[in-house]
Design a protein around this motif. Structure first.
Motif, PDB file in Angstrom:
ATOM      1  N   ARG A  21      23.747 -22.154  67.071  1.00  0.00           N
ATOM      2  CA  ARG A  21      22.404 -22.379  66.558  1.00  0.00           C
ATOM      3  C   ARG A  21      21.443 -22.724  67.685  1.00  0.00           C
ATOM      4  O   ARG A  21      21.729 -23.572  68.526  1.00  0.00           O
ATOM      5  CB  ARG A  21      22.501 -23.541  65.569  1.00  0.00           C
ATOM      6  N   TRP A  22      20.280 -22.065  67.689  1.00  0.00           N
ATOM      7  CA  TRP A  22      19.231 -22.359  68.658  1.00  0.00           C
ATOM      8  C   TRP A  22      18.425 -23.556  68.187  1.00  0.00           C
ATOM      9  O   TRP A  22      18.027 -23.622  67.019  1.00  0.00           O
ATOM     10  CB  TRP A  22      18.303 -21.151  68.825  1.00  0.00           C
ATOM     11  N   GLN A  23      18.172 -24.504  69.125  1.00  0.00           N
ATOM     12  CA  GLN A  23      17.335 -25.659  68.826  1.00  0.00           C
ATOM     13  C   GLN A  23      16.495 -26.006  70.056  1.00  0.00           C
ATOM     14  O   GLN A  23      16.886 -25.723  71.193  1.00  0.00           O
ATOM     15  CB  GLN A  23      18.190 -26.886  68.480  1.00  0.00           C
ATOM     16  N   ILE A  24      15.384 -26.670  69.803  1.00  0.00           N
ATOM     17  CA  ILE A  24      14.522 -27.151  70.887  1.00  0.00           C
ATOM     18  C   ILE A  24      15.141 -28.438  71.436  1.00  0.00           C
ATOM     19  O   ILE A  24      15.424 -29.364  70.673  1.00  0.00           O
ATOM     20  CB  ILE A  24      13.091 -27.408  70.368  1.00  0.00           C
ATOM     21  N   ILE A  25      15.326 -28.483  72.762  1.00  0.00           N
ATOM     22  CA  ILE A  25      15.890 -29.668  73.409  1.00  0.00           C
ATOM     23  C   ILE A  25      14.807 -30.460  74.148  1.00  0.00           C
ATOM     24  O   ILE A  25      14.966 -31.642  74.398  1.00  0.00           O
ATOM     25  CB  ILE A  25      17.075 -29.318  74.338  1.00  0.00           C
ATOM     26  N   SER A  26      13.681 -29.802  74.473  1.00  0.00           N
ATOM     27  CA  SER A  26      12.563 -30.555  75.052  1.00  0.00           C
ATOM     28  C   SER A  26      11.247 -29.871  74.728  1.00  0.00           C
ATOM     29  O   SER A  26      11.159 -28.650  74.652  1.00  0.00           O
ATOM     30  CB  SER A  26      12.713 -30.727  76.569  1.00  0.00           C
ATOM     31  N   LYS A  27      10.259 -30.720  74.527  1.00  0.00           N
ATOM     32  CA  LYS A  27       8.884 -30.279  74.267  1.00  0.00           C
ATOM     33  C   LYS A  27       8.009 -30.991  75.291  1.00  0.00           C
ATOM     34  O   LYS A  27       7.811 -32.203  75.221  1.00  0.00           O
ATOM     35  CB  LYS A  27       8.467 -30.661  72.844  1.00  0.00           C
ATOM     36  N   VAL A  28       7.542 -30.231  76.281  1.00  0.00           N
ATOM     37  CA  VAL A  28       6.606 -30.747  77.275  1.00  0.00           C
ATOM     38  C   VAL A  28       5.301 -30.019  77.005  1.00  0.00           C
ATOM     39  O   VAL A  28       5.278 -28.786  76.958  1.00  0.00           O
ATOM     40  CB  VAL A  28       7.101 -30.494  78.712  1.00  0.00           C
ATOM     41  N   PHE A  29       4.222 -30.768  76.815  1.00  0.00           N
ATOM     42  CA  PHE A  29       3.005 -30.108  76.346  1.00  0.00           C
ATOM     43  C   PHE A  29       1.747 -30.707  76.939  1.00  0.00           C
ATOM     44  O   PHE A  29       1.739 -31.816  77.463  1.00  0.00           O
ATOM     45  CB  PHE A  29       2.944 -30.147  74.818  1.00  0.00           C
ATOM     46  N   HIS A  30       0.682 -29.926  76.795  1.00  0.00           N
ATOM     47  CA  HIS A  30      -0.663 -30.353  77.168  1.00  0.00           C
ATOM     48  C   HIS A  30      -1.567 -30.112  75.970  1.00  0.00           C
ATOM     49  O   HIS A  30      -1.351 -29.171  75.202  1.00  0.00           O
ATOM     50  CB  HIS A  30      -1.177 -29.545  78.365  1.00  0.00           C
ATOM     51  N   TYR A  31      -2.548 -30.973  75.805  1.00  0.00           N
ATOM     52  CA  TYR A  31      -3.517 -30.743  74.732  1.00  0.00           C
ATOM     53  C   TYR A  31      -4.927 -30.974  75.237  1.00  0.00           C
ATOM     54  O   TYR A  31      -5.152 -31.696  76.206  1.00  0.00           O
ATOM     55  CB  TYR A  31      -3.243 -31.629  73.506  1.00  0.00           C
ATOM     56  N   GLN A  32      -5.837 -30.303  74.558  1.00  0.00           N
ATOM     57  CA  GLN A  32      -7.279 -30.528  74.760  1.00  0.00           C
ATOM     58  C   GLN A  32      -7.851 -30.942  73.418  1.00  0.00           C
ATOM     59  O   GLN A  32      -7.403 -30.465  72.371  1.00  0.00           O
ATOM     60  CB  GLN A  32      -7.958 -29.270  75.268  1.00  0.00           C
ATOM     61  N   ILE A  33      -8.849 -31.793  73.473  1.00  0.00           N
ATOM     62  CA  ILE A  33      -9.501 -32.267  72.250  1.00  0.00           C
ATOM     63  C   ILE A  33     -10.882 -31.634  72.147  1.00  0.00           C
ATOM     64  O   ILE A  33     -11.617 -31.595  73.134  1.00  0.00           O
ATOM     65  CB  ILE A  33      -9.622 -33.807  72.252  1.00  0.00           C
ATOM     66  N   ASP A  34     -11.191 -31.135  70.937  1.00  0.00           N
ATOM     67  CA  ASP A  34     -12.532 -30.598  70.704  1.00  0.00           C
ATOM     68  C   ASP A  34     -13.563 -31.668  71.027  1.00  0.00           C
ATOM     69  O   ASP A  34     -13.412 -32.829  70.626  1.00  0.00           O
ATOM     70  CB  ASP A  34     -12.714 -30.202  69.234  1.00  0.00           C
ATOM     71  N   LYS A  35     -14.600 -31.265  71.709  1.00  0.00           N
ATOM     72  CA  LYS A  35     -15.709 -32.180  71.999  1.00  0.00           C
ATOM     73  C   LYS A  35     -16.727 -32.072  70.871  1.00  0.00           C
ATOM     74  O   LYS A  35     -17.075 -30.985  70.446  1.00  0.00           O
ATOM     75  CB  LYS A  35     -16.369 -31.806  73.320  1.00  0.00           C
ATOM     76  N   GLU A  36     -17.186 -33.218  70.391  1.00  0.00           N
ATOM     77  CA  GLU A  36     -18.243 -33.221  69.375  1.00  0.00           C
ATOM     78  C   GLU A  36     -19.530 -32.749  70.027  1.00  0.00           C
ATOM     79  O   GLU A  36     -19.853 -33.137  71.137  1.00  0.00           O
ATOM     80  CB  GLU A  36     -18.435 -34.648  68.841  1.00  0.00           C
ATOM     81  N   SER A  37     -20.264 -31.892  69.330  1.00  0.00           N
ATOM     82  CA  SER A  37     -21.523 -31.391  69.927  1.00  0.00           C
ATOM     83  C   SER A  37     -22.726 -32.125  69.411  1.00  0.00           C
ATOM     84  O   SER A  37     -22.682 -32.912  68.540  1.00  0.00           O
ATOM     85  CB  SER A  37     -21.685 -29.911  69.679  1.00  0.00           C
TER      86      SER A  37
END
Length: 126
Positions: free
Chosen positions: A110-126
């Motif tokens: 069975r395939w499974q995720i062993i690590s999640k390394v991530f980046h995110y950006q947040i919407d800027k309010e205008s």
């Protein structure tokens, strides 16, 4: 597309569905119990175990309940061996937009995720 890629893409679709619906039971299927959740997008290291990550997801109002638009996309999928793969994906949980690097392993057939390394950006309010 070979069978391995197709199987991994099914796991990634389950991952996207779990995030969209804030479905911890589905996340528990796609993540290995010892997987890690890591980011430094805030300027500080966030390194969570799966129980800590699942607790956050359980408290989250799902994007599905707000009928938010899905941005799920597999940007890259590299099958390294018969038991190792790397996926680069993007998705959104507004106001955050994520690029995730997901390391996958195949254990017990069975395939499974062993690590999640991530980046995110947040919407800027205008």
């Amino acid at each position: 597309m070979d069978e391995t890629q197709q199987t991994i893409k099914q796991v990634l679709q389950q991952y996207f569905d779990a995030l969209y619906h804030s479905d911890v039971s589905l996340l528990k299927q796609v993540f290995h119990p010892q997987a890690k959740y890591i980011t430094a997008s805030s300027g500080e290291l966030v390194n969570l175990s799966m129980p800590d990550y699942f607790a956050i997801v359980e408290q989250r109002i799902s994007p599905a309940s707000k009928q938010q638009i899905r941005t799920d996309q597999i940007l890259q999928l590299d099958v390294i061996s018969d038991c190792t793969a790397l996926a680069k994906v993007k998705c959104s949980i507004p106001p955050k937009h994520f690029v995730d690097l997901l390391s996958l392993i195949k254990l017990d057939g069975r395939w499974q995720i062993i690590s999640k390394v991530f980046h995110y950006q947040i919407d800027k309010e205008s």
